[in-house]
Design an enzyme around this catalytic site. Structure first.
Site, PDB file in Angstrom:
ATOM      1  N   LYS A 156       0.839  -1.205   0.000  1.00 52.27           N
ATOM      2  CA  LYS A 156       0.000   0.000   0.000  1.00 52.27           C
ATOM      3  C   LYS A 156       0.872   1.252   0.000  1.00 52.27           C
ATOM      4  O   LYS A 156       1.706   1.436   0.880  1.00 52.27           O
ATOM      5  CB  LYS A 156      -0.903  -0.018   1.230  1.00 52.27           C
ATOM      6  CG  LYS A 156      -1.704   1.252   1.483  1.00 52.27           C
ATOM      7  CD  LYS A 156      -2.452   1.143   2.797  1.00 52.27           C
ATOM      8  CE  LYS A 156      -2.974   2.479   3.272  1.00 52.27           C
ATOM      9  NZ  LYS A 156      -3.596   2.380   4.625  1.00 52.27           N
ATOM     10  N   ASP A 161      -2.277  10.738   3.812  1.00 48.33           N
ATOM     11  CA  ASP A 161      -3.692  10.425   4.013  1.00 48.33           C
ATOM     12  C   ASP A 161      -4.347  11.490   4.885  1.00 48.33           C
ATOM     13  O   ASP A 161      -4.210  11.496   6.101  1.00 48.33           O
ATOM     14  CB  ASP A 161      -3.830   9.037   4.671  1.00 48.33           C
ATOM     15  CG  ASP A 161      -5.284   8.628   4.834  1.00 48.33           C
ATOM     16  OD1 ASP A 161      -6.169   9.286   4.229  1.00 48.33           O
ATOM     17  OD2 ASP A 161      -5.541   7.650   5.560  1.00 48.33           O
ATOM     18  N   LYS A 168      -9.417  13.548   8.718  1.00 49.63           N
ATOM     19  CA  LYS A 168      -8.873  13.167  10.014  1.00 49.63           C
ATOM     20  C   LYS A 168      -8.710  14.400  10.899  1.00 49.63           C
ATOM     21  O   LYS A 168      -8.492  15.510  10.396  1.00 49.63           O
ATOM     22  CB  LYS A 168      -7.487  12.527   9.842  1.00 49.63           C
ATOM     23  CG  LYS A 168      -7.440  11.193   9.137  1.00 49.63           C
ATOM     24  CD  LYS A 168      -5.981  10.737   9.017  1.00 49.63           C
ATOM     25  CE  LYS A 168      -5.865   9.416   8.283  1.00 49.63           C
ATOM     26  NZ  LYS A 168      -6.365   8.279   9.085  1.00 49.63           N
ATOM     27  N   ASP A 179       1.759   6.399   5.793  1.00 48.09           N
ATOM     28  CA  ASP A 179       0.721   5.517   5.258  1.00 48.09           C
ATOM     29  C   ASP A 179       1.182   4.788   3.999  1.00 48.09           C
ATOM     30  O   ASP A 179       0.434   3.989   3.448  1.00 48.09           O
ATOM     31  CB  ASP A 179      -0.559   6.306   4.978  1.00 48.09           C
ATOM     32  CG  ASP A 179      -1.810   5.502   5.276  1.00 48.09           C
ATOM     33  OD1 ASP A 179      -1.727   4.504   6.015  1.00 48.09           O
ATOM     34  OD2 ASP A 179      -2.891   5.866   4.759  1.00 48.09           O
ATOM     35  N   ASP A 238     -11.921   7.622   4.670  1.00 48.88           N
ATOM     36  CA  ASP A 238     -10.656   7.346   5.345  1.00 48.88           C
ATOM     37  C   ASP A 238     -10.323   5.854   5.348  1.00 48.88           C
ATOM     38  O   ASP A 238      -9.327   5.445   5.935  1.00 48.88           O
ATOM     39  CB  ASP A 238     -10.704   7.887   6.778  1.00 48.88           C
ATOM     40  CG  ASP A 238      -9.326   8.025   7.394  1.00 48.88           C
ATOM     41  OD1 ASP A 238      -8.344   8.019   6.632  1.00 48.88           O
ATOM     42  OD2 ASP A 238      -9.218   8.146   8.629  1.00 48.88           O
ATOM     43  N   GLU A 240      -9.426   4.202   2.651  1.00 47.76           N
ATOM     44  CA  GLU A 240      -9.014   4.200   1.246  1.00 47.76           C
ATOM     45  C   GLU A 240      -8.019   3.108   0.898  1.00 47.76           C
ATOM     46  O   GLU A 240      -7.929   2.682  -0.252  1.00 47.76           O
ATOM     47  CB  GLU A 240      -8.422   5.566   0.872  1.00 47.76           C
ATOM     48  CG  GLU A 240      -6.956   5.787   1.221  1.00 47.76           C
ATOM     49  CD  GLU A 240      -6.671   5.790   2.713  1.00 47.76           C
ATOM     50  OE1 GLU A 240      -5.547   5.415   3.100  1.00 47.76           O
ATOM     51  OE2 GLU A 240      -7.567   6.163   3.508  1.00 47.76           O
ATOM     52  N   ARG A 242      -7.796  -0.105   1.550  1.00 48.53           N
ATOM     53  CA  ARG A 242      -8.342  -1.372   1.043  1.00 48.53           C
ATOM     54  C   ARG A 242      -8.854  -1.229  -0.388  1.00 48.53           C
ATOM     55  O   ARG A 242      -8.918  -2.215  -1.133  1.00 48.53           O
ATOM     56  CB  ARG A 242      -9.454  -1.859   1.972  1.00 48.53           C
ATOM     57  CG  ARG A 242     -10.711  -1.007   2.005  1.00 48.53           C
ATOM     58  CD  ARG A 242     -11.523  -1.193   3.260  1.00 48.53           C
ATOM     59  NE  ARG A 242     -10.847  -0.626   4.419  1.00 48.53           N
ATOM     60  CZ  ARG A 242     -11.305  -0.738   5.662  1.00 48.53           C
ATOM     61  NH1 ARG A 242     -12.431  -1.391   5.898  1.00 48.53           N
ATOM     62  NH2 ARG A 242     -10.651  -0.181   6.659  1.00 48.53           N
TER      63      ARG A 242
END
Length: 259
Positions: A156, A161, A168, A179, A238, A240, A242
């Site tokens: 990933k 993010d 967030k 991330d 949030d 995202e 997956r």
């Protein structure tokens, strides 16, 4: 420990294997000093190994330890780099550097071409910033012989993010440069596999995006279509990671890897 004055010698192992002693030494010497104005003065050996000089423990596999340390240092460096210098395009450059060390091949799908090549989830998450270095992309590296077992690694690569429209809080966003840690670990592992010349047919896939906020960002309630045609209703922007991983995993499975 002071740099440039070694090598040091470890006199007691306490029953620990020599490779582990040497690797522990190397990892203990790690520092992320890319942005520091004053650099440590180091010897040529320290510059080559990237850790303080040491008398190698008897029985240690020097090349294996060095390759492992290099892989971990690479992973740490990528994760520690702030997002203004680690956009999706910068992660692509990092993959290209690893590939060039081992004569691996690469190909990448960038920006709106993700739609033409059927990576709709990657595009949807990253479409809030399609400008230049920040554009979403699917990175791919291949190395090894077709005769060897096929190994596919996926990481990933969300380089920052914000949480998207489900933004967030500041306290949670502060560390979101990390991330893309999964992508960093996969690049480190790929480097180690290739440096050790393992008998595998390696494929690396990294979906990399910024989960940003703009007028065309994907929204809560949107229904997105994955590469395999399955649909996903967005409950929270949030979540995202997956989504981008789904497209990459479908692409990986299309070639039926052994692992």
């Amino acid at each position: 420990l002071p740099r440039g004055v070694g090598p040091y010698k470890i006199t007691s192992f306490g029953g620990v294997k020599a490779d582990m002693v040497a690797l522990a030494w190397a990892l203990g010497c790690y520092s992320f000093d890319y942005f520091k104005r004053q650099k440590h003065e180091v010897t040529e050996e320290e510059a080559a190994n990237k850790f303080v000089g040491v008398v190698w423990p008897e029985g240690a596999d020097k090349e294996s330890v060095k390759h492992t340390a290099e892989a971990i240092f690479l992973t740490r460096d990528l994760i520690s780099t702030p997002a203004d210098e680690m956009a999706p395009g910068d992660l692509q450059d990092a993959m290209e550097r690893v590939a060039s060390l081992h004569r691996a091949s690469t190909q990448h799908v960038i920006g709106n071409d993700l739609l033409n090549r059927n990576f709709p989830m990657v595009h949807a998450v990253g479409r809030a910033n399609l400008e230049g270095n920040h554009a979403p992309r699917l990175l791919e590296l291949r190395w090894g012989s077709d005769k060897d077992p096929k190994l596919t690694l996926i990481g990933k690569g969300v380089t920052f993010d914000t949480g998207g429209l489900d933004i967030k809080p500041a306290s949670a966003m502060r560390v979101m440069k990390k991330d893309m840690g999964g992508a960093a670990q996969i690049l480190g592992l790929a480097h180690l596999i290739m440096a050790q010349k393992l008998k595998v047919n390696l494929r690396v896939l990294i979906p990399t995006v910024e989960n940003a906020i703009s007028g065309n960002a994907f929204r809560p309630g949107d229904i997105l279509v994955c590469r395999n045609g399955l649909t996903t209703e967005i409950g929270n922007t949030d979540a995202e990671g997956r989504l981008v991983m789904a497209d990459a995993m479908v692409a990986a499975c299309e070639e039926h890897p052994d692992l």
